[in-house]
Design a protein around this motif. Structure first.
Motif, short mmCIF file in Angstrom:
data_model
loop_
_atom_site.label_atom_id
_atom_site.label_comp_id
_atom_site.label_asym_id
_atom_site.label_seq_id
_atom_site.Cartn_x
_atom_site.Cartn_y
_atom_site.Cartn_z
N ALA A 138 0.83 -1.20 0.00
CA ALA A 138 0.00 0.00 0.00
C ALA A 138 0.87 1.25 0.00
O ALA A 138 0.53 2.26 -0.66
N GLN A 139 1.97 1.19 0.65
CA GLN A 139 2.88 2.35 0.65
C GLN A 139 3.45 2.57 -0.74
O GLN A 139 3.56 3.73 -1.21
N ALA A 140 3.82 1.52 -1.41
CA ALA A 140 4.36 1.65 -2.78
C ALA A 140 3.30 2.21 -3.73
O ALA A 140 3.59 3.06 -4.59
N GLU A 141 2.05 1.77 -3.60
CA GLU A 141 0.97 2.30 -4.44
C GLU A 141 0.76 3.79 -4.19
O GLU A 141 0.59 4.58 -5.14
N ALA A 142 0.77 4.19 -2.91
CA ALA A 142 0.58 5.60 -2.58
C ALA A 142 1.74 6.42 -3.11
O ALA A 142 1.55 7.56 -3.57
N ARG A 143 2.91 5.86 -3.11
CA ARG A 143 4.06 6.60 -3.63
C ARG A 143 3.92 6.82 -5.14
O ARG A 143 4.24 7.91 -5.66
N GLN A 144 3.43 5.82 -5.86
CA GLN A 144 3.23 5.97 -7.30
C GLN A 144 2.12 6.98 -7.62
O GLN A 144 2.22 7.78 -8.57
N GLN A 145 1.09 6.99 -6.84
CA GLN A 145 0.02 7.96 -7.05
C GLN A 145 0.53 9.38 -6.85
O GLN A 145 0.18 10.30 -7.63
N VAL A 146 1.33 9.57 -5.85
CA VAL A 146 1.89 10.90 -5.60
C VAL A 146 2.76 11.31 -6.78
O VAL A 146 2.70 12.47 -7.25
N ALA A 147 3.57 10.40 -7.30
CA ALA A 147 4.43 10.73 -8.43
C ALA A 147 3.61 11.11 -9.67
O ALA A 147 3.93 12.08 -10.39
#
Length: 343
Positions: A138-147
């Motif tokens: 979930a942290q990796a997904e949120a990081r991609q959304q922010v990018a």
């Protein structure tokens, strides 16, 4: 020389008159004189032995000259009070688990010395590892959304700049300019929300890591394992379940450097004890040895059932032979110089 001996010597004394010539051919007189001389010698020797014996028997005691110092026997130090007690640790405890699970591994045995923070057991952590994996995903997904949103915001900012330039030259309407500005503002808000979600995902990862770490049972302080309360395969939980099938503790740990003696003193004599007072300790397990100690604290409460006050006694030097729950006797001394104990 005794009177009897003197009389016998007189009886054997020879005549002082000049000896008469023995008749020719008389062999008796020379032999008699020889026998008399031998008898006198034996009597004199016996008298000398008797006199020496009497002199030895009645020899006077040696006279000590005036001013000569005599060594007086040293008296043993007197104790103001003697009380019984036991050796107890100031820091000890049964180490349990903060989570419920099955014990997978126990890494220590009774008698082992452990360090602070050392892992002593593992509880089955398969679920916790899976939860940590989900949190990291979930942290990796949120990081991609922010990018992605940040990229869109950059594009919206560029479009807004072009629309502003065209509007200044009169080639773009005011409506298109306002639409570009709204789009850029919305993307900025979405980026902020995505960044907050990313922070939440990071917190979830840290929480999952903490939860996973609780499945590794660590020693809270350095000490010695004195008891093992559970075995591999048993359930352990911070709250005991019914039936007694769930353990609440794994091992019992004692800080050997915190050992002290707790003595119960009759409240009628507690006024004779003060903090810092020297104490001589003896132990039933170590006969003939005394250990220096001092009063570390007087517990400000009395036991109404036994009419005693607890006194804590600290050892001056730690001895590895002194173990928890050993019986001890404490002799409270009146002065530091009277301890007479081993260093």
């Amino acid at each position: 020389m005794t009177a009897a001996v003197i009389d016998r010597l007189r009886a054997l004394q020879l005549d002082s008159a000049p000896p008469r010539a023995a008749p020719a051919g008389d062999p008796v007189r020379p032999r008699r004189r020889a026998m008399i001389g031998a008898g006198i010698g034996l009597v004199a020797a016996a008298a000398a032995i008797v006199v020496a014996t009497r002199e030895t028997a009645v020899a006077p005691a040696p006279v000590i000259a005036a001013g000569t110092a005599q060594a007086a026997p040293v008296a043993a130090p007197a104790a103001a009070l003697v009380a019984a007690g036991f050796v107890v640790p100031q820091r000890s405890g049964t180490i349990g688990s903060q989570v419920t699970g099955q014990i997978r591994e126990i890494l220590v045995r009774e008698g082992d010395r452990v360090r602070a923070g050392q892992v002593i057991a593992h509880v089955d952590d398969a679920d916790a590892r899976a939860a940590l994996g989900r949190a990291r995903a979930a942290q990796a997904e949120a990081r991609q959304q922010v990018a992605g949103l940040r990229f869109q915001r950059v594009q919206a900012a560029a479009t807004l700049a072009r629309q502003q330039a065209l509007s200044d030259r009169g080639f773009a309407t005011r409506a298109s300019l306002e639409a570009s500005a709204a789009e850029s503002g919305m993307l900025g808000a979405r980026v902020a929300a995505a960044e907050a979600a990313l922070a939440g995902a990071g917190a979830a990862v840290r929480a999952a890591e903490v939860t996973l770490g609780r499945f590794a049972i660590r020693a809270p302080f350095a000490g010695v394992v004195i008891d093992k309360n559970a075995e591999v395969g048993e359930l352990v939980s911070p709250i005991s379940a019914g039936g007694g099938f769930t353990r609440t503790g794994i091992v019992t740990l004692v800080d050997m450097d915190s050992l002290h003696v707790e003595a119960d003193v009759n409240e009628a004599y507690i006024g004779k004890i003060r903090p810092g007072q020297p104490v001589a300790l003896t132990f039933d397990a170590l006969p003939g040895e005394r250990f220096a100690a001092t009063v570390s604290a007087i517990v400000p409460a009395a036991d109404r059932n036994r009419a005693t006050v607890r006194v804590n006694i600290a050892l001056v030097r730690r001895d590895p032979r002194i173990l928890p729950q050993m019986a001890a006797k404490a002799a409270f001394l009146s002065s530091p110089s009277s301890t007479g104990s081993r260093p």
